[in-house]
Write a protein that holds these residues in place. Sequence first.
Motif, PDB file in Angstrom:
ATOM      1  N   MET A  99      -2.668  -1.400   2.974  1.00  0.00           N
ATOM      2  CA  MET A  99      -3.780  -0.696   3.596  1.00  0.00           C
ATOM      3  C   MET A  99      -4.111   0.540   2.767  1.00  0.00           C
ATOM      4  O   MET A  99      -3.235   1.247   2.296  1.00  0.00           O
ATOM      5  N   ILE A 100      -5.390   0.792   2.613  1.00  0.00           N
ATOM      6  CA  ILE A 100      -5.856   1.942   1.839  1.00  0.00           C
ATOM      7  C   ILE A 100      -6.002   3.136   2.778  1.00  0.00           C
ATOM      8  O   ILE A 100      -6.722   3.062   3.778  1.00  0.00           O
ATOM      9  N   ALA A 125     -12.610  -0.395  -9.384  1.00  0.00           N
ATOM     10  CA  ALA A 125     -11.422   0.209 -10.009  1.00  0.00           C
ATOM     11  C   ALA A 125     -10.128  -0.408  -9.470  1.00  0.00           C
ATOM     12  O   ALA A 125      -9.203  -0.686 -10.245  1.00  0.00           O
ATOM     13  N   ILE A 126     -10.060  -0.632  -8.179  1.00  0.00           N
ATOM     14  CA  ILE A 126      -8.864  -1.255  -7.589  1.00  0.00           C
ATOM     15  C   ILE A 126      -8.665  -2.654  -8.159  1.00  0.00           C
ATOM     16  O   ILE A 126      -7.552  -3.036  -8.545  1.00  0.00           O
ATOM     17  N   LYS A 184      -4.893  -5.327 -14.534  1.00  0.00           N
ATOM     18  CA  LYS A 184      -4.301  -4.623 -15.675  1.00  0.00           C
ATOM     19  C   LYS A 184      -2.797  -4.431 -15.469  1.00  0.00           C
ATOM     20  O   LYS A 184      -1.997  -4.667 -16.371  1.00  0.00           O
ATOM     21  N   LEU A 185      -2.403  -4.024 -14.274  1.00  0.00           N
ATOM     22  CA  LEU A 185      -0.989  -3.809 -13.983  1.00  0.00           C
ATOM     23  C   LEU A 185      -0.187  -5.106 -13.956  1.00  0.00           C
ATOM     24  O   LEU A 185       1.026  -5.096 -14.156  1.00  0.00           O
ATOM     25  N   THR A 224     -14.399  -2.859   6.508  1.00  0.00           N
ATOM     26  CA  THR A 224     -13.025  -3.376   6.624  1.00  0.00           C
ATOM     27  C   THR A 224     -12.159  -3.037   5.413  1.00  0.00           C
ATOM     28  O   THR A 224     -10.967  -3.309   5.427  1.00  0.00           O
ATOM     29  N   LYS A 225     -12.775  -2.470   4.373  1.00  0.00           N
ATOM     30  CA  LYS A 225     -12.059  -2.098   3.145  1.00  0.00           C
ATOM     31  C   LYS A 225     -11.381  -3.305   2.504  1.00  0.00           C
ATOM     32  O   LYS A 225     -10.244  -3.233   2.064  1.00  0.00           O
ATOM     33  N   SER A 226     -12.087  -4.422   2.469  1.00  0.00           N
ATOM     34  CA  SER A 226     -11.500  -5.651   1.935  1.00  0.00           C
ATOM     35  C   SER A 226     -12.594  -6.541   1.345  1.00  0.00           C
ATOM     36  O   SER A 226     -13.779  -6.221   1.428  1.00  0.00           O
TER      37      SER A 226
END
Length: 108
Positions: free
Chosen positions: A1-2, A17-18, A24-25, A96-98
Amino acid sequence: MIPYQVFDRHQEKYFHAIFFLTFKLCGYHITSEVSTSTGRIDALLQIDNKVYIFEFKLNESADVAMQQIHEHGYYKQFLGQGKEVYLIGISFSGATKSIAEMKTEKLS
């Protein structure tokens, strides 16, 4: 969760960016904001003989993202190289940030 303190629901670039950092990670070579003669590809991922072209939209449909890929011909430079080309439109939801919706298309 953000956490809400670092979340900006009004900016597509936050989700962008996320998404970019996640790949990348994980060790993938992903590029962002790839310039073409007709616009910018939000994200481009190349793995072996596969090319993934991503277009992101915030609070819009994945169809709108796919339409932009087609209208701007982001994929054309990769055709005829013997690579599988995948177009991916992703819609993020600020509420919903998704990921709200995703559409994919494989070009031969």
